[in-house]
Design an enzyme around this catalytic site. Structure first.
Site, short mmCIF file in Angstrom:
data_model
loop_
_atom_site.label_atom_id
_atom_site.label_comp_id
_atom_site.label_asym_id
_atom_site.label_seq_id
_atom_site.Cartn_x
_atom_site.Cartn_y
_atom_site.Cartn_z
N PRO A 17 -1.01 -37.29 53.05
CA PRO A 17 -0.46 -37.98 52.18
C PRO A 17 0.13 -37.50 51.06
O PRO A 17 0.36 -36.10 50.81
CB PRO A 17 -1.05 -39.29 51.18
CG PRO A 17 -2.67 -37.94 51.16
CD PRO A 17 -2.52 -37.77 52.25
N CYS A 115 -4.91 -38.92 42.82
CA CYS A 115 -3.91 -39.05 41.84
C CYS A 115 -3.64 -38.91 40.39
O CYS A 115 -3.99 -39.82 39.81
CB CYS A 115 -2.98 -39.65 41.93
SG CYS A 115 -1.08 -39.27 41.80
N ASN A 213 -9.12 -29.89 51.62
CA ASN A 213 -7.36 -30.08 51.78
C ASN A 213 -7.24 -28.98 50.37
O ASN A 213 -8.27 -29.09 49.63
CB ASN A 213 -7.11 -31.89 50.96
CG ASN A 213 -6.11 -32.24 50.91
OD1 ASN A 213 -5.72 -31.89 49.65
ND2 ASN A 213 -4.75 -30.94 51.11
N GLY A 214 -5.72 -28.31 50.15
CA GLY A 214 -5.64 -27.74 48.77
C GLY A 214 -5.41 -26.66 49.32
O GLY A 214 -4.87 -25.87 48.31
N ALA A 241 -0.81 -30.60 53.35
CA ALA A 241 0.70 -31.26 52.37
C ALA A 241 1.49 -30.00 52.30
O ALA A 241 2.61 -30.50 52.69
CB ALA A 241 0.13 -31.32 51.40
N ARG A 242 1.58 -29.22 51.50
CA ARG A 242 2.63 -29.03 51.55
C ARG A 242 3.33 -27.48 52.20
O ARG A 242 4.59 -27.71 53.22
CB ARG A 242 3.05 -27.81 50.06
CG ARG A 242 2.67 -28.33 48.73
CD ARG A 242 2.14 -27.98 47.75
NE ARG A 242 1.52 -27.77 48.05
CZ ARG A 242 0.49 -26.93 47.29
NH1 ARG A 242 0.95 -26.01 46.40
NH2 ARG A 242 -1.10 -26.29 47.14
C1 LIG Z 1 5.03 -34.29 46.90
C2 LIG Z 1 3.61 -34.24 47.42
C3 LIG Z 1 3.67 -35.58 47.57
C4 LIG Z 1 2.30 -36.00 47.25
N1 LIG Z 1 1.72 -37.59 47.35
C5 LIG Z 1 0.33 -37.61 47.65
C6 LIG Z 1 0.18 -39.35 47.56
O1 LIG Z 1 0.94 -39.64 47.34
N2 LIG Z 1 -1.44 -39.42 47.30
C7 LIG Z 1 -2.17 -38.54 48.22
O2 LIG Z 1 -3.44 -38.46 47.60
N3 LIG Z 1 -1.32 -36.72 47.43
C8 LIG Z 1 -0.48 -36.33 46.93
N4 LIG Z 1 -0.61 -35.26 47.56
C9 LIG Z 1 -0.79 -34.38 46.98
C10 LIG Z 1 -1.46 -34.07 48.14
O3 LIG Z 1 -2.10 -34.61 48.68
C11 LIG Z 1 -2.25 -32.47 48.85
O4 LIG Z 1 -4.25 -32.89 48.32
C12 LIG Z 1 -2.38 -31.82 47.18
O5 LIG Z 1 -0.69 -31.01 47.78
C13 LIG Z 1 -2.64 -30.14 47.67
O6 LIG Z 1 -2.44 -30.04 49.16
P1 LIG Z 1 -1.77 -28.34 49.77
O7 LIG Z 1 -2.19 -27.22 49.34
O8 LIG Z 1 -1.58 -28.58 51.55
O9 LIG Z 1 -0.26 -28.75 48.78
C14 LIG Z 1 1.35 -34.89 47.47
C15 LIG Z 1 1.12 -33.65 47.16
C16 LIG Z 1 2.71 -33.13 47.56
C17 LIG Z 1 3.70 -31.85 47.22
#
Ligand SMILES: Cc1cc2nc3c(=O)[nH]c(=O)nc-3n(C[C@H](O)[C@H](O)[C@H](O)COP(=O)(O)O)c2cc1C
Length: 419
Positions: A17, A115, A213-214, A241-242
């Protein structure tokens, strides 16, 4: 995936998300490139409860529309069996009401418990829930009992491994289908290393699928890295995510596509699903990143409509063709509705093509005021209006009774901004 089979969270690559990023074009693109499950951006329960569900016949989507006519959540058949609706909530009954509102259009419901932003935590939502396990339990139990679709939640880790594992064990007992774990503490920023060992400890302690995740920054730069991250965390699935925001073709087994192709594919969905141009622009800027200062980046930054965005990417013809198809479809639907209206004609109603053009009236004065004034002068009862919104095209039509005679305009009012 077989239609109607409940979502399985094992061995899956999942789009995380992401606020503003996880709208329909990004979700569809991630699916095209190989994601198995896609989460929508977090949507707040109170906002969703103000929305009405509207079938958009032109776009072939289901829209959840706010009172100001903005589309808060748009979805379509293509993703119905793999989209998880993520919600921000701190209240079990509200969460259930939203889940029921969207249940038939999505494959699962998720509660955001990770969040760390103040706008979320000050309402008791997001990471604030992590320090209120009773509330977590109440929200998740209510959802699991109240809806037929799988329920998941997404957490961050707590300061100690033991506390985190205990919390997840308690969460598991609510009957949820899977848990996504962002391997960072709530005060840790995205550039801090992800704690694979903690995710691993959770994976080994519970039997529901754990979604790791992360890993975007430290681990996941290409498709092969997804498996490396899964192994490092012993998790059932991986959520990205990113890395997906920067280039959603991260989900492609065959490797990343060049950014230019990815951006053009994204724009096709943005136009096809009438995505708001500010959202399209935001997502494209996230992909361009360090190239924002290039000529193309500057042009994108300056674009003020979907059409202008298309021009930047040499897709003006695509925009033209797609919008022409929509306009034709809209006209044909309107004609069909008009024909149906004509068939249900009430012989007692006088029909006239009366149009309301603000510019023809003095400021603050409306046709209703003129009519009221006229009725007073002529000693008729005040006019009675019956307004209905036609379900198919959402246009508003009124019948007004004046001096015991009913009148109707053949022109309905369209409050929508586009398609
Ligand atoms: C632009 C952006 C928006 C995000 N919005 C949400 C969100 O709506 N809900 C949520 O649970 N996490 C949100 N996150 C966190 C990501 O889902 C994820 O937990 C975090 O970026 C770590 O994962 P990654 O290392 O793959 O980026 C957001 C992250 C980014 C970069």
């Amino acid at each position: 995936m077989t239609v109607n089979t409940p979502l399985c969270f094992r061995g899956k690559s999942i789009l995380a998300p992401m606020v503003r990023v996880g709208t329909l074009p990004m979700r569809l693109l991630a699916l095209d490139y190989g994601a198995d499950i896609v989460y929508c951006e977090e949507l707040i329960d109170i906002k969703m409860l103000q929305c009405k569900r509207v079938v958009n016949e032109v776009l072939e989507t289901v829209d959840f529309v706010a009172p100001n006519e903005r589309v808060v959540f748009r979805t379509c058949e293509r993703e119905r069996h793999c989209v998880v609706f993520q919600m921000g909530s701190a209240d079990a009954e509200r969460a259930l009401a939203v889940a029921k509102l969207v249940e038939s259009d999505v494959a699962g419901i998720d509660i955001n418990m990770g969040c760390p932003k103040e706008y979320s935590t000050k309402g008791g939502m997001g990471a604030a829930l992590l320090s209120d396990p009773d509330k977590i339990e109440s929200i998740l139990t209510t959802l699991v009992k109240g809806i037929c679709k799988p329920v998941t939640c997404k957490i961050r880790i707590l300061p100690s491994v033991e506390d985190t594992v205990n919390l997840v064990k308690r969460i598991e007992k609510t009957g949820i289908a899977a848990i996504a774990v962002h391997g960072r503490k709530k005060e840790e920023r995205p550039q801090h290393p992800v704690h694979c060992d903690v995710i691993k400890a959770i994976s080994e302690a519970v039997s529901i699928p754990v979604i790791a995740n992360g890993g975007s920054h430290d681990f996941i730069r290409e498709y092969m890295d997804i498996e490396t991250f899964q192994k490092a965390t012993a998790a059932s699935s991986v959520m990205i995510a990113r890395a997906a925001m920067w280039n959603p073709s991260i989900f492609r087994k065959e490797g990343l596509f060049p950014l230019r192709k990815v951006m053009q594919d994204y724009i096709k969905y943005a136009v096809r699903y009438d995505n708001h141009y500010t959202n399209t622009k935001y997502c494209l800027c996230q992909m361009l990143r360090e190239q924002l200062e290039t000529t193309q980046g500057k042009k994108l930054h300056a674009a003020q409509s979907t059409q202008e965005i298309c021009e930047v990417f040499e897709m003006a013809d695509f925009y033209e063709e797609t919008t022409t198809i929509f306009t034709a479809k809209k006209t044909s639907l309107e004609t069909k509705i008009q024909d149906e209206d004509d068939q249900m004609e009430d012989p007692d109603v006088i029909k006239m093509a009366v149009r309301f053009d603000k510019r023809e009236y003095p400021p603050q004065i409306t046709p209703k005021m003129y009519l009221l004034e006229w009725c007073r002068k002529e000693k008729h009862p005040q006019p009675i209006y019956e307004t209905v919104q036609r379900p198919l095209d959402r246009l508003f039509c009124s019948v007004v009774t004046v001096a015991e005679q009913k009148y109707k305009s053949t022109l309905c009012i369209d409050y929508r901004s586009s398609f």
